[in-house]
Design an enzyme around this catalytic site. Sequence first.
Site, PDB file in Angstrom:
ATOM      1  N   ILE A 284     -40.413  -9.127 -53.180  1.00  0.00           N
ATOM      2  CA  ILE A 284     -41.540  -8.243 -52.910  1.00  0.00           C
ATOM      3  C   ILE A 284     -41.101  -7.017 -52.115  1.00  0.00           C
ATOM      4  O   ILE A 284     -41.607  -5.913 -52.323  1.00  0.00           O
ATOM      5  CB  ILE A 284     -42.689  -8.986 -52.193  1.00  0.00           C
ATOM      6  CG1 ILE A 284     -43.964  -8.155 -52.213  1.00  0.00           C
ATOM      7  CG2 ILE A 284     -42.294  -9.387 -50.776  1.00  0.00           C
ATOM      8  CD1 ILE A 284     -44.517  -7.888 -53.591  1.00  0.00           C
ATOM      9  N   ALA A 285     -40.130  -7.177 -51.204  1.00  0.00           N
ATOM     10  CA  ALA A 285     -39.627  -6.032 -50.444  1.00  0.00           C
ATOM     11  C   ALA A 285     -38.999  -5.007 -51.371  1.00  0.00           C
ATOM     12  O   ALA A 285     -39.214  -3.798 -51.223  1.00  0.00           O
ATOM     13  CB  ALA A 285     -38.616  -6.496 -49.395  1.00  0.00           C
TER      14      ALA A 285
ATOM     15  N   ARG B 222     -39.658  -4.445 -54.551  1.00  0.00           N
ATOM     16  CA  ARG B 222     -40.663  -3.761 -55.358  1.00  0.00           C
ATOM     17  C   ARG B 222     -41.534  -2.837 -54.524  1.00  0.00           C
ATOM     18  O   ARG B 222     -41.931  -1.759 -54.983  1.00  0.00           O
ATOM     19  CB  ARG B 222     -41.502  -4.791 -56.115  1.00  0.00           C
ATOM     20  CG  ARG B 222     -40.764  -5.274 -57.350  1.00  0.00           C
ATOM     21  CD  ARG B 222     -41.113  -6.686 -57.761  1.00  0.00           C
ATOM     22  NE  ARG B 222     -40.274  -7.079 -58.907  1.00  0.00           N
ATOM     23  CZ  ARG B 222     -39.019  -7.491 -58.802  1.00  0.00           C
ATOM     24  NH1 ARG B 222     -38.446  -7.550 -57.605  1.00  0.00           N
ATOM     25  NH2 ARG B 222     -38.325  -7.829 -59.875  1.00  0.00           N
TER      26      ARG B 222
ATOM     27  N   SER C  35     -32.374  -8.054 -42.098  1.00  0.00           N
ATOM     28  CA  SER C  35     -32.314  -9.418 -42.606  1.00  0.00           C
ATOM     29  C   SER C  35     -31.591 -10.241 -41.563  1.00  0.00           C
ATOM     30  O   SER C  35     -30.850  -9.696 -40.728  1.00  0.00           O
ATOM     31  CB  SER C  35     -31.561  -9.464 -43.941  1.00  0.00           C
ATOM     32  OG  SER C  35     -31.279 -10.794 -44.332  1.00  0.00           O
ATOM     33  N   ARG C  36     -31.767 -11.553 -41.610  1.00  0.00           N
ATOM     34  CA  ARG C  36     -30.982 -12.401 -40.708  1.00  0.00           C
ATOM     35  C   ARG C  36     -29.527 -12.494 -41.165  1.00  0.00           C
ATOM     36  O   ARG C  36     -28.678 -13.024 -40.461  1.00  0.00           O
ATOM     37  CB  ARG C  36     -31.628 -13.783 -40.634  1.00  0.00           C
ATOM     38  CG  ARG C  36     -32.903 -13.781 -39.799  1.00  0.00           C
ATOM     39  CD  ARG C  36     -33.718 -15.035 -39.953  1.00  0.00           C
ATOM     40  NE  ARG C  36     -34.258 -15.164 -41.293  1.00  0.00           N
ATOM     41  CZ  ARG C  36     -35.259 -15.989 -41.622  1.00  0.00           C
ATOM     42  NH1 ARG C  36     -35.811 -16.736 -40.691  1.00  0.00           N
ATOM     43  NH2 ARG C  36     -35.691 -16.068 -42.857  1.00  0.00           N
TER      44      ARG C  36
ATOM     45  N   TYR D 247     -33.968  -8.998 -36.825  1.00  0.00           N
ATOM     46  CA  TYR D 247     -35.277  -8.351 -36.817  1.00  0.00           C
ATOM     47  C   TYR D 247     -35.525  -7.653 -35.487  1.00  0.00           C
ATOM     48  O   TYR D 247     -36.171  -6.596 -35.433  1.00  0.00           O
ATOM     49  CB  TYR D 247     -36.373  -9.391 -37.068  1.00  0.00           C
ATOM     50  CG  TYR D 247     -36.272 -10.117 -38.388  1.00  0.00           C
ATOM     51  CD1 TYR D 247     -35.723  -9.497 -39.517  1.00  0.00           C
ATOM     52  CD2 TYR D 247     -36.714 -11.428 -38.520  1.00  0.00           C
ATOM     53  CE1 TYR D 247     -35.635 -10.160 -40.728  1.00  0.00           C
ATOM     54  CE2 TYR D 247     -36.633 -12.103 -39.733  1.00  0.00           C
ATOM     55  CZ  TYR D 247     -36.082 -11.464 -40.830  1.00  0.00           C
ATOM     56  OH  TYR D 247     -35.996 -12.131 -42.026  1.00  0.00           O
TER      57      TYR D 247
ATOM     58  N   HIS E  96     -44.245 -14.977 -41.003  1.00  0.00           N
ATOM     59  CA  HIS E  96     -45.131 -13.815 -40.862  1.00  0.00           C
ATOM     60  C   HIS E  96     -45.656 -13.653 -39.438  1.00  0.00           C
ATOM     61  O   HIS E  96     -45.666 -12.543 -38.895  1.00  0.00           O
ATOM     62  CB  HIS E  96     -46.299 -13.916 -41.847  1.00  0.00           C
ATOM     63  CG  HIS E  96     -45.934 -13.570 -43.247  1.00  0.00           C
ATOM     64  ND1 HIS E  96     -46.848 -13.497 -44.271  1.00  0.00           N
ATOM     65  CD2 HIS E  96     -44.737 -13.263 -43.811  1.00  0.00           C
ATOM     66  CE1 HIS E  96     -46.233 -13.168 -45.400  1.00  0.00           C
ATOM     67  NE2 HIS E  96     -44.953 -13.034 -45.141  1.00  0.00           N
TER      68      HIS E  96
ATOM     69  N   LYS F 171     -49.107 -10.363 -47.713  1.00  0.00           N
ATOM     70  CA  LYS F 171     -50.073 -11.458 -47.793  1.00  0.00           C
ATOM     71  C   LYS F 171     -49.361 -12.791 -48.046  1.00  0.00           C
ATOM     72  O   LYS F 171     -48.300 -12.818 -48.687  1.00  0.00           O
ATOM     73  CB  LYS F 171     -51.122 -11.165 -48.882  1.00  0.00           C
ATOM     74  CG  LYS F 171     -50.569 -11.072 -50.314  1.00  0.00           C
ATOM     75  CD  LYS F 171     -50.494 -12.428 -51.008  1.00  0.00           C
ATOM     76  CE  LYS F 171     -49.879 -12.294 -52.374  1.00  0.00           C
ATOM     77  NZ  LYS F 171     -49.488 -13.608 -52.933  1.00  0.00           N
TER      78      LYS F 171
END
Length: 345
Positions: A32-33, A35, A53-54, A75, A96, A114
């Site tokens: 999703i990131a 896109r 990213s970790r 982060y 989240h 979401k």
Amino acid sequence: MPAFPSALPAARTPDPMDAPALRWGVLGTGWIAERFVSSVQRHTRQKFTAVASRDAARAKDFAEANNIPGSYGSYEDLVAAGDVDIVYVATEHTAHLACARLALEAGKHTLVEKPIGLDAAEATRIARLAAERGLFCAEALWTFFLPRFDVVRQILDSGVLGEVHTVLADIGEHFGPEHRILRPELAGGPLLDLGTYPVSLATWVLGAPAHIQACGQPHPAGVNGQTSAILRDTHGNQAVVHTTLFSDTPTTATIAGSHATLSLPGPFYQPGDLVLTPSGGGTPLTCAGSRTAHDALHFEAAEAARCIAAGSPQTPLRPLSDSIATLRAMDEIRRLTGITFPRPA
């Protein structure tokens, strides 16, 4: 009662290119990131300055592939960066809450993919923290930011449907055994990934349900495989929602009132057509929409930028109270079906 219209309204969605440019940081480098970044870069003036990213190597690869100048292996480093105005949280669901808190506590406006949290309690914690810090925060439920749904919003507000008695919404998609949706430790199953769409539609149209009935079916991977629910409001009006990861389903939605019915051909939560049909027959009205799928993710970024520039801590298109109401309904569906999620440390 308004007369049946001669045409459907046009979307009022502002041109995303007109939204003030902000500097974005991205937490997460998944599907999703990728896109979201691609869509925002193509259709807005927003700037991505960093990704985290970790796994530092993964962040570096993502940054290079998407022309983002900064990358971080934590982060914490990204949210502390001085060249980030707003953070987009695109981590797994179980992270989240922690990532949203990290960004807000660092003084960054925040857009959380979401569902904004695993449950209503997590969403409420995020909303309270954002309010305390005076920062913009929203759930990146892209559906409600689409031009298609601005037309839906106008139809509902016009009263042309009459009293809405029924909402029907379905979403089903088949997933291979390697997909994260089948991992119990990541709050897998269809409810959070897919079910957010039909449940959010139901709670948006009919409001918070007064009563819920639900049943589920397990998946061999150890997660819920499919869930169906009936959500009833205080007047007895009902929404019937269904989500599954066993099969591909039509993924359509219907909002039916006493005077007209609005149909959303599938996938109902993406850009697409609308069909308004008067009760008792008659000539339907059709609004043809582009089928750009996830290339339309940029609308939520443009809305966030407009709200921040205007000093608004929330967007009226998806206020945090709506996000909490959706999760509260899903909490009850989980209780009724015995679905449990892990509690992050």
